[in-house]
Design a protein around this motif. Structure first.
Motif, PDB file in Angstrom:
ATOM      1  N   PHE A 137       0.849  -1.192   0.000  1.00 19.66           N
ATOM      2  CA  PHE A 137       0.000   0.000   0.000  1.00 19.66           C
ATOM      3  C   PHE A 137       0.884   1.241   0.000  1.00 19.66           C
ATOM      4  N   GLY A 138       0.292   2.346  -0.406  1.00 13.51           N
ATOM      5  CA  GLY A 138       0.971   3.640  -0.385  1.00 13.51           C
ATOM      6  C   GLY A 138       0.414   4.515   0.729  1.00 13.51           C
ATOM      7  N   LEU A 139       1.288   5.310   1.341  1.00 14.89           N
ATOM      8  CA  LEU A 139       0.888   6.198   2.436  1.00 14.89           C
ATOM      9  C   LEU A 139       1.477   7.576   2.166  1.00 14.89           C
ATOM     10  N   SER A 140       0.656   8.594   2.268  1.00 14.73           N
ATOM     11  CA  SER A 140       1.103   9.958   2.008  1.00 14.73           C
ATOM     12  C   SER A 140       0.533  10.888   3.079  1.00 14.73           C
ATOM     13  N   LEU A 141       1.361  11.801   3.570  1.00 15.57           N
ATOM     14  CA  LEU A 141       0.937  12.870   4.471  1.00 15.57           C
ATOM     15  C   LEU A 141       1.007  14.181   3.708  1.00 15.57           C
ATOM     16  N   TYR A 142      -0.037  14.995   3.826  1.00 14.36           N
ATOM     17  CA  TYR A 142      -0.064  16.255   3.070  1.00 14.36           C
ATOM     18  C   TYR A 142      -0.889  17.285   3.836  1.00 14.36           C
ATOM     19  N   TRP A 143      -0.657  18.543   3.481  1.00 17.36           N
ATOM     20  CA  TRP A 143      -1.457  19.656   4.008  1.00 17.36           C
ATOM     21  C   TRP A 143      -2.588  19.922   3.030  1.00 17.36           C
ATOM     22  N   ASN A 144      -3.797  19.790   3.502  1.00 19.49           N
ATOM     23  CA  ASN A 144      -4.961  20.016   2.656  1.00 19.49           C
ATOM     24  C   ASN A 144      -5.249  21.513   2.602  1.00 19.49           C
ATOM     25  N   GLY A 154      -5.819  26.150  -3.754  1.00 20.95           N
ATOM     26  CA  GLY A 154      -4.624  25.578  -4.343  1.00 20.95           C
ATOM     27  C   GLY A 154      -4.518  24.089  -4.078  1.00 20.95           C
ATOM     28  N   PRO A 155      -3.560  23.447  -4.725  1.00 19.93           N
ATOM     29  CA  PRO A 155      -3.394  21.993  -4.571  1.00 19.93           C
ATOM     30  C   PRO A 155      -2.829  21.651  -3.197  1.00 19.93           C
ATOM     31  N   PRO A 156      -2.991  20.397  -2.760  1.00 22.08           N
ATOM     32  CA  PRO A 156      -2.398  19.979  -1.480  1.00 22.08           C
ATOM     33  C   PRO A 156      -0.873  20.085  -1.526  1.00 22.08           C
ATOM     34  N   PRO A 187      -4.058  21.343  11.909  1.00 18.84           N
ATOM     35  CA  PRO A 187      -5.419  20.886  11.580  1.00 18.84           C
ATOM     36  C   PRO A 187      -5.573  20.370  10.165  1.00 18.84           C
ATOM     37  N   CYS A 188      -4.797  20.891   9.211  1.00 16.85           N
ATOM     38  CA  CYS A 188      -4.971  20.469   7.826  1.00 16.85           C
ATOM     39  C   CYS A 188      -4.066  19.313   7.442  1.00 16.85           C
ATOM     40  N   LEU A 189      -3.392  18.693   8.398  1.00 19.00           N
ATOM     41  CA  LEU A 189      -2.565  17.526   8.094  1.00 19.00           C
ATOM     42  C   LEU A 189      -3.479  16.324   7.845  1.00 19.00           C
ATOM     43  N   CYS A 190      -3.390  15.768   6.660  1.00 16.38           N
ATOM     44  CA  CYS A 190      -4.261  14.656   6.274  1.00 16.38           C
ATOM     45  C   CYS A 190      -3.414  13.451   5.879  1.00 16.38           C
ATOM     46  N   ILE A 191      -4.082  12.291   5.894  1.00 13.82           N
ATOM     47  CA  ILE A 191      -3.437  11.022   5.579  1.00 13.82           C
ATOM     48  C   ILE A 191      -4.161  10.419   4.387  1.00 13.82           C
ATOM     49  N   GLN A 192      -3.397   9.994   3.411  1.00 20.15           N
ATOM     50  CA  GLN A 192      -3.959   9.330   2.225  1.00 20.15           C
ATOM     51  C   GLN A 192      -3.385   7.920   2.133  1.00 20.15           C
ATOM     52  N   VAL A 193      -4.255   6.920   2.025  1.00 17.57           N
ATOM     53  CA  VAL A 193      -3.854   5.517   1.980  1.00 17.57           C
ATOM     54  C   VAL A 193      -4.546   4.866   0.785  1.00 17.57           C
ATOM     55  N   ARG A 251      -8.093   6.205  -3.655  1.00 12.09           N
ATOM     56  CA  ARG A 251      -7.324   6.625  -2.483  1.00 12.09           C
ATOM     57  C   ARG A 251      -8.266   7.135  -1.387  1.00 12.09           C
ATOM     58  N   THR A 252      -8.021   6.654  -0.191  1.00 11.41           N
ATOM     59  CA  THR A 252      -8.831   7.045   0.964  1.00 11.41           C
ATOM     60  C   THR A 252      -8.114   8.144   1.736  1.00 11.41           C
ATOM     61  N   ASN A 253      -8.815   9.229   2.038  1.00  6.34           N
ATOM     62  CA  ASN A 253      -8.239  10.384   2.729  1.00  6.34           C
ATOM     63  C   ASN A 253      -8.942  10.591   4.059  1.00  6.34           C
ATOM     64  N   ILE A 254      -8.162  10.777   5.091  1.00  6.01           N
ATOM     65  CA  ILE A 254      -8.719  11.140   6.399  1.00  6.01           C
ATOM     66  C   ILE A 254      -7.899  12.299   6.950  1.00  6.01           C
ATOM     67  N   CYS A 255      -8.549  13.194   7.645  1.00  2.26           N
ATOM     68  CA  CYS A 255      -7.906  14.359   8.276  1.00  2.26           C
ATOM     69  C   CYS A 255      -8.267  14.320   9.765  1.00  2.26           C
ATOM     70  N   PRO A 256      -7.527  13.565  10.580  1.00  2.00           N
ATOM     71  CA  PRO A 256      -7.960  13.305  11.960  1.00  2.00           C
ATOM     72  C   PRO A 256      -7.631  14.407  12.957  1.00  2.00           C
TER      73      PRO A 256
END
Length: 593
Positions: A122-129, A133-135, A158-164, A173-178
Motif C-alpha cells: 500500500f501507499g501512504l502519504s501525508l499532506y497539508w490540505n 490551491g493543490p495539497p 489541523p490540515c494535516l491529512c493522511i492518504q492511503v 485513495r482514501t483520505n482522512i484528516c484526523p
C-alpha cells in the motif's frame, strides 16, 4: 482490501445477482468469450467491474463498465426488463470500511497504526490540505505489511491529512484528516504562523493551513505595556492565508504593530512589522484626532490608561505636556500616519520634553555619582583584589616533560580558587620574545606590587640548581632548557632571601614522593615549605592570606585541589618496582614511599 474479503464480496454479489435474474424467469449461461463459469461481479480494490452478465434470452445483454466506489460506501445496482419497469431487480451492497488504519496518542507522540497482512502493499502519504490551491505533500512512502508510523506532536496541524491506497490497479485513495479538532494541532498552527512585510504598507500571513482570523493595527509604546488597538478609528480586516493585505496608512512608524485574533476574539499573534526597517520603538505619543460636523474636532493622546483629552488637567504624562504637544502639532513637527473624513492619527516625538524636564534631576544624579565614586575610589585596590583573587607566581625547574605536566596540573587546580596563577608553561611565547630573565623580572615586580606570593616548587633538579648557586653542588643534567625560568629567577630570588625580604612574599613546596622538605637548602627554609598533597590545607592557607577562609571551608578547597591533582600524580609516579621519572636527579630525592 485483503484477498479473502475480495472473494467473499465477489461470491455474495454473484449469488444475489444470479438469484435475482432467475427470479425474473431469465436463465443464465456463459458466452464463449467469458472465462467465468457463471456471470460474475468482480471487485478490483475499491473499483467494481461487472463482466459477462449476459442473459440467454433474446432481450439483449447487460454490461457494466468500471465504476468507482469508496471504501465504506454503499453500492446500489438497479436493473429492469423491457418494456421498462415491467420487472425490476435491485441490489444493495455495503462495501467494507477501512478498519486497518487508526490514529493513537502516546504522550507527546502520535502513532499511525496500519494493521494489514504481511503480503499487502500500500501507499501512504501525508499532506497539508489547502482550501485554495493543490495539497502540499509532506511525506510519501510505499509500504508492505503492518506498520506503525510515529509523528511528533509538534508536526500536527489541523490540515494535516493522511492518504492511503492499495498498490493495485484502479484503486481509489482514501483520505482522512484526523487532527481538525485537535487542540495541539491548532496551537502548533498559530506557532507556525508568521506575518511577512512585503512593502512598507502591504503584508501577508504565512501559515500551513487556513486560519479564521481578523487583524488590526495597534500602537506599541516602549516599556512593555500591552499594544493598544486602534479600533476605532481603524477597523478589523479579515485575514486569508497567503493573501496580500494593506492598511490605509499615509506613513508607517516602528510603534505600529499588527494584532491578529481568531474567531473566538483571542489574541494569537502580534508583530511590529516595521521595527526592523525603521529601527526600535520610539518614545512618541500617538494623537487621535476626531472630526465632527461643522468642522469641529477634538484631540486625545493615547496612553496605557486610555485616551487623554488635550488640553487636560489630569496627572498623566501626556496631560502635563499637552500644551507642548498641541504646539508641535500646529507647527508640523508631528508625523501624520492616517487620515480620512472622520479623523486622523499623528505621532509626536517626546524626547526633547523628557530631556528638559529631567535635566536637573540628571545633574543631581551625576553629582551624587561623583561623590559616591570618590568614596569607592578609596577602597578600589581592596575591592579589586578581593574580586580578582591574590596573584601567585609559580617557579619550578623543568626537570623533564613529565614533571612539567605535573606542574601544569597543579597550576590548573589552583586556578579553581580565588587565585590568579602565572606560570611559564602558559607564557612560552612571551618568554621567547622577552627572554626568561626579563619575563621573570616583569612578573615578579607586578606580583609584589599587587601583594601576591611567589611559590618556589622544589624538585631534585631545582635543589641542584640552588646548590650550584650557593656553591654546594654541581648543576643537574637537563636543567638548562630554553624556557627555564627557574634558573633565570635565582638572580633575583637569592637576594630577597639573603637580605631577609622573603618572609610573607615567598612560599616553598615539594611533592611527597619526589622530595623531602629537609632536602631543600637551609636558606630557602626561612619561609614555609609544604609537602604536597599531604599538607595542602596549610599550603592553601598560606597562599590565600590575608583572606584565608575558615578551617572547614579551607579543608573543602584542599580536597577539591587534591582531587584535581591526583590523576596527574598517578600518571607521573609509576607503580612500585618501576623507576619513577625524575628520581635520583639530585640530592635528597625521595625513597618512593
Amino acid at each position: 482490501m485483503g484477498t479473502g474479503k475480495n472473494l467473499k464480496m465477489r461470491k455474495s454479489l454473484e449469488e444475489q445477482l444470479t438469484q435475482g435474474w432467475r427470479s425474473l424467469g431469465m436463465p443464465l449461461s456463459r458466452p464463449k468469450s467469458c472465462s467465468p463459469s457463471r456471470p460474475t461481479l468482480l471487485p478490483a480494490a475499491s473499483c467494481w467491474r461487472c463482466k459477462c452478465l449476459l442473459p440467454l434470452c433474446s432481450l439483449g445483454s447487460v454490461v457494466y463498465d468500471c465504476f468507482e466506489a469508496a471504501l465504506g460506501s454503499e453500492v446500489r445496482i438497479w436493473s429492469y426488463t423491457q418494456p421498462r419497469y415491467e420487472k425490476e431487480l435491485n441490489l444493495t451492497q455495503q462495501l467494507p470500511a477501512l478498519p486497518w488504519l487508526n490514529v493513537s496518542a502516546d504522550g507527546d507522540n502520535v502513532h499511525l497504526v496500519l494493521n494489514v497482512s504481511e503480503e499487502q502493499h500500500f501507499g501512504l502519504s501525508l499532506y497539508w490540505n489547502q482550501v485554495q490551491g493543490p495539497p502540499k505533500p509532506r511525506w510519501h512512502k510505499n509500504l508492505t505489511g503492518p506498520q506503525i508510523i510515529t509523528l511528533n506532536h509538534t508536526d500536527l496541524v489541523p490540515c494535516l491529512c493522511i492518504q492511503v491506497w492499495p498498490l493495485e490497479p484502479d484503486s481509489v485513495r482514501t483520505n482522512i484528516c484526523p487532527f481538525r479538532e485537535d487542540p495541539r494541532a491548532h496551537q502548533n498552527l498559530w506557532r507556525a504562523a508568521r506575518l511577512r512585510l512585503l512593502t512598507l504598507q502591504s503584508w501577508l500571513l504565512d501559515a500551513p493551513c487556513s486560519l479564521p482570523a481578523e487583524a488590526a493595527l495597534c500602537w506599541q509604546a516602549p516599556g512593555g505595556d500591552p499594544c493598544q488597538p486602534l479600533v476605532p478609528p481603524l477597523s478589523w480586516e479579515n485575514v486569508t492565508v497567503d493573501k496580500v493585505l494593506e492598511f490605509p496608512l499615509l506613513k508607517v512608524h516602528p510603534n505600529l504593530c499588527v494584532q491578529q485574533v481568531n474567531s473566538w476574539e483571542k489574541l494569537q499573534l502580534q508583530e511590529c512589522l516595521w521595527a526592523d526597517s525603521l529601527g526600535p520603538l520610539k518614545d512618541d505619543v500617538l494623537l487621535l484626532e476626531t472630526r465632527g460636523p461643522q468642522d469641529n474636532r477634538s484631540l486625545c493622546a493615547l496612553e496605557p490608561s486610555g485616551c487623554t483629552s488635550l488640553p487636560s488637567k489630569a496627572s498623566t504624562r501626556a496631560a502635563r505636556l499637552g500644551e507642548y504637544l498641541l504646539q508641535d502639532l500646529q507647527s508640523g513637527q508631528c508625523l501624520q500616519l492616517w487620515d480620512d473624513d472622520l479623523g486622523a492619527l499623528w505621532a509626536c516625538p517626546m524626547d526633547k520634553y523628557i530631556h528638559k524636564r529631567w535635566a536637573l534631576l540628571w545633574l543631581a544624579c551625576l553629582l551624587f555619582a561623583a561623590a559616591l565614586s570618590l568614596i569607592l575610589l578609596l577602597k578600589k585596590d581592596h575591592a579589586k583584589a578581593a574580586a580578582r583573587g591574590r596573584a601567585a607566581l609559580l617557579l619550578y625547574s623543568a626537570d623533564d616533560s613529565g614533571f612539567e605536566r605535573l606542574v601544569g596540573a597543579l597550576a590548573s587546580a589552583l586556578c579553581q580558587l580565588p587565585l590568579r596563577v602565572a606560570v611559564d608553561l602558559w607564557s612560552r611565547r612571551e618568554m621567547s620574545a622577552q627572554g626568561p630573565v626579563a619575563w621573570f623580572h616583569a612578573q615578579r615586580r607586578q606580583n609584589l606590587q599587587e601583594g601576591g606570593v611567589v611559590v618556589l616548587l622544589f624538585s631534585p633538579g631545582a635543589v641542584a640548581l640552588c646548590s650550584e648557586w650557593l656553591q654546594e653542588g654541581v648543576s643537574a643534567p637537563g636543567a638548562h632548557g630554553p624556557h627555564d625560568a627557574f634558573r633565570a629567577s635565582l638572580s633575583c630570588v637569592l637576594p630577597d632571601f639573603l637580605q631577609g625580604r622573603a618572609p610573607g612574599r615567598y612560599v616553598g613546596a615539594c611533592f611527597d614522593r619526589l622530595l623531602h622538605p629537609d632536602s631543600v637548602p637551609a636558606l630557602f627554609r626561612t619561609v614555609p615549605v609544604f609537602s604536597l598533597p599531604s599538607q595542602l590545607p596549610d599550603f592553601l592557607g598560606a597562599l590565600l592570606q590575608p583572606r584565608a577562609p575558615r578551617p572547614g571551608r579551607l579543608q573543602e578547597r584542599a580536597e577539591q585541589v587534591s582531587r584535581a591533582l591526583q590523576p596527574a600524580l598517578d600518571s607521573y609516579f609509576h607503580p612500585p618496582g618501576t623507576p619513577a621519572p625524575g628520581r635520583g636527579l639530585g640530592p635528597g630525592a625521595g625513597d618512593g614511599t
